[in-house]
Motif scaffolding. Structure first.
Motif, PDB file in Angstrom:
ATOM      1  N   ARG A   1      -4.728   8.022   3.700  1.00 21.81           N
ATOM      2  CA  ARG A   1      -3.760   7.052   3.773  1.00 21.81           C
ATOM      3  C   ARG A   1      -4.094   5.942   4.812  1.00 21.81           C
ATOM      4  NH1 ARG A   1      -0.692   3.854   3.348  1.00 21.81           N
ATOM      5  NH2 ARG A   1       1.410   3.685   3.105  1.00 21.81           N
TER       6      ARG A   1
ATOM      7  N   VAL B   1      -3.585   2.224  -3.593  1.00 22.38           N
ATOM      8  CA  VAL B   1      -3.458   3.409  -3.592  1.00 22.38           C
ATOM      9  C   VAL B   1      -4.670   4.382  -3.381  1.00 22.38           C
ATOM     10  CG1 VAL B   1      -1.602   3.395  -5.039  1.00 22.38           C
ATOM     11  CG2 VAL B   1      -3.602   3.570  -6.089  1.00 22.38           C
ATOM     12  N   SER B   2      -4.324   5.633  -2.704  1.00 18.77           N
ATOM     13  CA  SER B   2      -5.644   6.468  -2.655  1.00 18.77           C
ATOM     14  C   SER B   2      -5.929   7.048  -4.063  1.00 18.77           C
ATOM     15  CB  SER B   2      -4.932   7.439  -1.615  1.00 18.77           C
ATOM     16  OG  SER B   2      -5.908   8.824  -2.184  1.00 18.77           O
TER      17      SER B   2
ATOM     18  N   THR C   1      -4.143   9.842  -5.601  1.00 20.64           N
ATOM     19  CA  THR C   1      -2.734   9.546  -6.333  1.00 20.64           C
ATOM     20  C   THR C   1      -2.880  10.136  -7.999  1.00 20.64           C
ATOM     21  OG1 THR C   1      -2.562   7.661  -4.885  1.00 20.64           O
ATOM     22  CG2 THR C   1      -0.821   7.901  -6.823  1.00 20.64           C
TER      23      THR C   1
ATOM     24  N   ASP D   1       0.902  -1.303   0.007  1.00 21.60           N
ATOM     25  CA  ASP D   1      -0.033   0.029   0.196  1.00 21.60           C
ATOM     26  C   ASP D   1       0.725   1.188   0.047  1.00 21.60           C
ATOM     27  OD1 ASP D   1       1.144  -0.274   2.600  1.00 21.60           O
ATOM     28  OD2 ASP D   1      -0.930   0.128   3.525  1.00 21.60           O
ATOM     29  N   SER D   2       1.602   1.416  -1.053  1.00 15.58           N
ATOM     30  CA  SER D   2       2.600   2.670  -1.317  1.00 15.58           C
ATOM     31  C   SER D   2       2.253   2.935  -2.689  1.00 15.58           C
ATOM     32  CB  SER D   2       3.903   2.034  -0.786  1.00 15.58           C
ATOM     33  OG  SER D   2       4.844   3.110  -1.485  1.00 15.58           O
ATOM     34  N   SER D   3       2.672   4.408  -2.962  1.00 10.76           N
ATOM     35  CA  SER D   3       2.435   4.836  -4.168  1.00 10.76           C
ATOM     36  C   SER D   3       3.647   5.519  -4.661  1.00 10.76           C
ATOM     37  CB  SER D   3       1.399   5.853  -4.430  1.00 10.76           C
ATOM     38  OG  SER D   3       1.471   6.842  -3.840  1.00 10.76           O
TER      39      SER D   3
END
Lengths: 345, 345
Positions: A159, A133-134, A137, A109-111
């Motif tokens: 987040r 991701v949100s 993004t 869960d990172s962008s």
């Protein structure tokens, strides 16, 4: 083995990312002496100190990055990695571990740089990567991540909500959730920065590190500690954590301007915070918080000095102005590239 | 000394870029044995074989770039240099020479990777660089070059006109004109690619190189030849020059589609052409010309394999499909980054 940093409980080296007590984990092995594999000029040089088998290593080996001495500062060019950041070191070890354990699918869960690194390495390693991701993004970034073949899951919310959805998806589908903030194997990659610094310039007085989740800060300390425990070095550097104003986890949280330029370390509550506090104390180091204006200035200076880096890298250089630097020696890792990724070519 | 490749006349090692007979020049020195400086993991490793003094070297040292083995192909990641291309190797030696000769101002006429490299290195070395470019050059690129402090001279007209204006300005103002196509010191930098290949994987059967002006093709051959003459190796690789369709100088010029995607090698009449012909002949190598569609395909494949490179790098990989590759070993340098430079940050 894996050891909990909170309750000291130990586990086998599988894909666990937290202790049952919710403490964070570190890989613990005993090494008797430091003997790099001198025929390699990339991370394979340190294979005896990585908790993975050579035959599972990805072919995209992170290099021994160069160092540049400018007056009393030694810059370590950690942006010259295959996907443009030091994260490739952590990804490299993690992907080898996944292959050893025959894990073919993961959730993250990172962008940012870590996601780009994992998307690239997992694609050619035939590991399916779900990236949560949100919806905020940037479209370009999403398009880029999917162009490497990552499965994107776009979540409405902040987040924290993204994190919850990732964990939920991981549980419901029985796919390992592998946050690089928690993953102990990631630090086994980043610790090699310390081995390289030692081989290139010895033990500096200070190592000054942009610090959000702490994957680099803790990794570098772990590497120097291992060299110390092997009897290879007789003293340790002072570790300086440099944070972004408004997002401090170690320094006092500031209420004034938030430094959104240094987005790579805009992490107000990292799970390895207690480990970082201990490192600052044990190394006789400190924490410095840097604002946006000063970051921008430092970035311009770095650019003119020939270092094409991203804003997050500039906070550590900016922090040097707060030191009485006469006679002191600093190592400053420059963490991410200023060259930008595009999805179209 | 400098030796003319056409009439064999020799000169002192000053900043001359052509013989009086208009032949191209190479640096010629005798080395008795190959003894890299093993404490370095960057170009300083080969300092005994560079025609410059250590104290004039820029601090931005090009690294020993990693190699990636994928089946029978060994990729050499020449895009992981400070400004994103192998040109940094040539610039590094050239700037050291300029500093030794106390030259503070130069004229060049490129707008590609070589110009970016020189703009960056000359800026922090206090060398004023005049870059002559065509008015057709993209605004972003101009803005980028000037952001590093280069003096831009925009010329109305084609590439030939730009060249003429650069030479004219150089003569009228008594400032050295330093085309990297002609500059013999540039090749002293690129030859280190061969030294590294040798140290990393030995002598391959084939080296397959994107070839326009020949700064990499000739440099690699020169490096292997020197190793051979030192008695360090007992055989030489076959050199394969890969060119872009429509811009061939060594292969037969094709009239069909022009490959404008591989813009880094779109050089139809390079001044070192005769040297390249001789290398192909002497090494028992060949020339292959690649079209745009195949280049695009190869680029997509490279991207999926984790190599984020520019289109010009893809032609050499594309060329491999034209070989019966069973049992053969290939080294393919990936020359430039797919990450893009921006002038705004």
């Amino acid at each position: 083995m894996l050891r909990c940093t909170k309750c000291n409980r130990v586990y086998e080296e599988d894909l666990r990312i937290q202790c049952e007590c919710e403490g964070t984990l570190l890989v613990e092995r005993k090494y008797s002496s430091f003997a790099p594999q001198r025929r390699y000029f990339d991370m394979r040089r340190y294979l005896p100190y990585l908790p993975v088998n050579e035959r599972f290593l990805p072919y995209l080996h992170p290099p021994v990055t160069p160092v540049s001495k400018v007056k009393n500062v030694i810059f370590k060019l950690e942006y010259l990695h295959p996907t443009g950041s030091f994260k490739d070191r952590g990804t490299y070890v993690t992907v080898a571990k996944l292959k050893e354990l025959k894990i073919k699918e993961i959730v993250i869960d990172s962008s940012g740089n870590a996601a780009i690194s994992m998307a690239v390495y997992s694609a050619f390693s035939n590991i399916r990567t779900h990236i949560f991701v949100s919806s905020n993004t940037r479209k370009e970034k999403l398009s880029l991540l999917s162009s490497f073949g990552a499965e994107l899951h776009i979540v409405e919310g902040d987040r924290m909500k993204v994190h919850e959805e990732a964990v939920k998806y991981s549980r419901e589908n029985n796919i390992p959730y592998l946050s690089h903030w928690l993953n102990p194997y990631f630090l086994e990659g980043t610790k090699t920065v310390a081995y390289e610094i030692y081989e290139q310039v010895g033990v500096p007085e200070y190592v000054v590190v942009p610090t959000g989740s702490g994957t680099l800060f803790i990794g570098i300390w772990k590497g120097f500690k291992e060299l110390f425990e092997m009897g290879e070095i007789s003293r340790l550097p002072k570790m300086i954590a440099v944070q972004a104003k408004g997002f401090e986890s170690l320094c006092k949280r500031s209420n004034s301007e938030a430094n959104v330029l240094a987005d790579g370390i805009a992490i107000p509550n990292p799970p390895r915070k207690e480990e970082m506090f201990r490192i600052i104390k044990e190394s006789n180091g400190s924490c410095i918080s840097i604002g946006e204006r000063v970051t921008r200035q430092a970035l311009t200076e770095l650019y003119r000095m020939g270092f094409i880096v991203e804003p997050t890298s500039a906070v550590a250089y900016a922090a040097l102005k707060f030191f009485e630097d006469e006679g002191k020696s600093f190592v400053v890792p420059l963490t991410g590239s200023g060259l930008k990724l595009h999805s179209s070519f």
